[in-house]
Design a protein around this motif. Structure first.
Motif, mmCIF file in Angstrom:
data_model
loop_
_atom_site.group_PDB
_atom_site.id
_atom_site.type_symbol
_atom_site.label_atom_id
_atom_site.label_comp_id
_atom_site.label_asym_id
_atom_site.label_seq_id
_atom_site.Cartn_x
_atom_site.Cartn_y
_atom_site.Cartn_z
ATOM 1 N N GLY A 63 6.093 8.190 -17.670
ATOM 2 C CA GLY A 63 5.738 7.137 -16.724
ATOM 3 C C GLY A 63 6.208 7.434 -15.312
ATOM 4 O O GLY A 63 6.246 6.556 -14.459
ATOM 5 N N LEU A 64 6.563 8.692 -15.031
ATOM 6 C CA LEU A 64 7.066 9.086 -13.716
ATOM 7 C C LEU A 64 5.918 9.553 -12.833
ATOM 8 O O LEU A 64 5.081 10.345 -13.261
ATOM 9 C CB LEU A 64 8.104 10.204 -13.865
ATOM 10 N N ILE A 65 5.891 9.060 -11.591
ATOM 11 C CA ILE A 65 4.911 9.491 -10.604
ATOM 12 C C ILE A 65 5.665 10.217 -9.493
ATOM 13 O O ILE A 65 6.616 9.680 -8.922
ATOM 14 C CB ILE A 65 4.127 8.304 -10.019
ATOM 15 N N ASP A 66 5.236 11.432 -9.188
ATOM 16 C CA ASP A 66 5.823 12.250 -8.132
ATOM 17 C C ASP A 66 4.809 12.299 -6.993
ATOM 18 O O ASP A 66 3.722 12.839 -7.151
ATOM 19 C CB ASP A 66 6.102 13.648 -8.690
ATOM 20 N N MET A 67 5.151 11.713 -5.839
ATOM 21 C CA MET A 67 4.273 11.696 -4.668
ATOM 22 C C MET A 67 4.887 12.590 -3.592
ATOM 23 O O MET A 67 6.083 12.498 -3.337
ATOM 24 C CB MET A 67 4.109 10.277 -4.152
ATOM 25 N N ARG A 68 4.044 13.417 -2.968
ATOM 26 C CA ARG A 68 4.548 14.387 -1.987
ATOM 27 C C ARG A 68 3.660 14.417 -0.756
ATOM 28 O O ARG A 68 2.475 14.175 -0.824
ATOM 29 C CB ARG A 68 4.559 15.790 -2.588
ATOM 30 N N GLY A 69 4.266 14.798 0.360
ATOM 31 C CA GLY A 69 3.522 15.007 1.599
ATOM 32 C C GLY A 69 3.107 13.713 2.258
ATOM 33 O O GLY A 69 2.237 13.033 1.783
ATOM 34 N N ASN A 70 3.755 13.377 3.356
ATOM 35 C CA ASN A 70 3.422 12.180 4.140
ATOM 36 C C ASN A 70 3.333 10.924 3.272
ATOM 37 O O ASN A 70 2.367 10.175 3.347
ATOM 38 C CB ASN A 70 2.108 12.385 4.905
ATOM 39 N N VAL A 117 0.845 -1.201 0.000
ATOM 40 C CA VAL A 117 0.000 0.000 0.000
ATOM 41 C C VAL A 117 0.877 1.248 0.000
ATOM 42 O O VAL A 117 1.801 1.375 0.798
ATOM 43 C CB VAL A 117 -0.933 0.022 1.237
ATOM 44 N N VAL A 118 0.561 2.174 -0.911
ATOM 45 C CA VAL A 118 1.257 3.449 -1.014
ATOM 46 C C VAL A 118 0.236 4.557 -0.772
ATOM 47 O O VAL A 118 -0.828 4.576 -1.387
ATOM 48 C CB VAL A 118 1.886 3.636 -2.415
ATOM 49 N N LYS A 119 0.580 5.483 0.144
ATOM 50 C CA LYS A 119 -0.294 6.629 0.429
ATOM 51 C C LYS A 119 0.520 7.908 0.282
ATOM 52 O O LYS A 119 1.705 7.925 0.620
ATOM 53 C CB LYS A 119 -0.851 6.561 1.854
ATOM 54 N N ALA A 120 -0.132 8.967 -0.192
ATOM 55 C CA ALA A 120 0.520 10.267 -0.294
ATOM 56 C C ALA A 120 -0.551 11.358 -0.258
ATOM 57 O O ALA A 120 -1.687 11.132 -0.685
ATOM 58 C CB ALA A 120 1.329 10.372 -1.582
ATOM 59 N N ASP A 121 -0.174 12.534 0.254
ATOM 60 C CA ASP A 121 -1.103 13.657 0.333
ATOM 61 C C ASP A 121 -1.345 14.310 -1.027
ATOM 62 O O ASP A 121 -2.349 14.979 -1.234
ATOM 63 C CB ASP A 121 -0.573 14.735 1.285
ATOM 64 N N TYR A 122 -0.402 14.133 -1.956
ATOM 65 C CA TYR A 122 -0.479 14.742 -3.286
ATOM 66 C C TYR A 122 0.304 13.851 -4.249
ATOM 67 O O TYR A 122 1.313 13.252 -3.867
ATOM 68 C CB TYR A 122 0.143 16.149 -3.261
ATOM 69 N N ALA A 123 -0.149 13.773 -5.486
ATOM 70 C CA ALA A 123 0.596 13.015 -6.496
ATOM 71 C C ALA A 123 0.339 13.611 -7.868
ATOM 72 O O ALA A 123 -0.696 14.239 -8.115
ATOM 73 C CB ALA A 123 0.198 11.545 -6.471
ATOM 74 N N ILE A 124 1.311 13.400 -8.740
ATOM 75 C CA ILE A 124 1.176 13.823 -10.139
ATOM 76 C C ILE A 124 1.829 12.744 -11.004
ATOM 77 O O ILE A 124 2.899 12.240 -10.667
ATOM 78 C CB ILE A 124 1.795 15.225 -10.358
ATOM 79 N N PHE A 125 1.127 12.358 -12.072
ATOM 80 C CA PHE A 125 1.588 11.294 -12.958
ATOM 81 C C PHE A 125 1.816 11.873 -14.347
ATOM 82 O O PHE A 125 0.894 12.423 -14.951
ATOM 83 C CB PHE A 125 0.546 10.166 -13.019
#
Length: 185
Positions: A110-117, A97-105
């Motif tokens: 094919g890059l996913i940038d996950m930010r915040g907790n 399980v992956v959780k994040a407060d913000y993400a952009i794909f």
């Protein structure tokens, strides 16, 4: 009498023509409300529960309160401004399980940038916490240059200022480490 009828007819035609001109006038302030600006997303979705399959096998479930699709841009992307919860299902049916407060794909790379907790819990009980995490789907690699903390199933704790690893964490290159490691004699 004939002149009076002609006068009435001319007045009627003039009034009709003026009415047509005013009725065809565009109210640009109302019209602009319906136009999509360049910065607007192509689509928005709310309370999504997306399921991804590969050859008929469920591989991932993505849950998000909101998605904005900017595929209409030159470098298209999808933004998850209110965060994500991503369940990744391996071939044995085990779930990470992956959780994040913000993400952009970014679709093109094919890059996913996950930010915040950012919080990752793998099927084998590895727990990773970071402020930001990148996942390159094209090469199945995750990395960050920001501080992170990982806890392995055996209790080993590692804190560092960045790492890169394959997506199942069997290869991990960490930078400037501090931590506790249990070693059998």
């Amino acid at each position: 009498m004939q002149r009076k009828n002609l006068y009435i007819l001319v007045n009627f035609v003039t009034a009709f023509a003026v009415t047509l001109f005013f009725s065809c006038q565009s109210n640009s302030s109302e019209t602009n409300n319906y136009l999509i600006t360049e910065d607007a997303p192509m689509a928005e979705g709310y309370e999504l529960n997306l399921k991804y399959t590969d050859s008929g096998r469920l591989t991932a479930i993505l849950k998000t309160p909101k998605i904005k699709d900017y595929s209409n841009k030159n470098f298209g992307y999808q933004e998850f401004p209110e965060g994500i919860i991503l369940d990744i299902i391996d071939k044995d049916g085990k779930i990470s399980v992956v959780k994040a407060d913000y993400a952009i794909f970014y679709k093109e790379t094919g890059l996913i940038d996950m930010r915040g907790n950012v919080d990752v819990k793998t099927a084998d009980s590895t727990h990773l916490e970071a402020r930001q995490l990148y996942w390159d789907q094209s090469i199945n690699w995750v990395f960050t240059d920001l501080p992170y903390k990982s806890t392995l199933a055996d209790g080993t704790v590692n804190e560092a200022d960045g790492f890169d690893a394959n997506q199942d964490f069997t290869i991990l290159n960490s930078r400037v480490n501090e931590g506790i490691m249990f070693i059998e004699e």
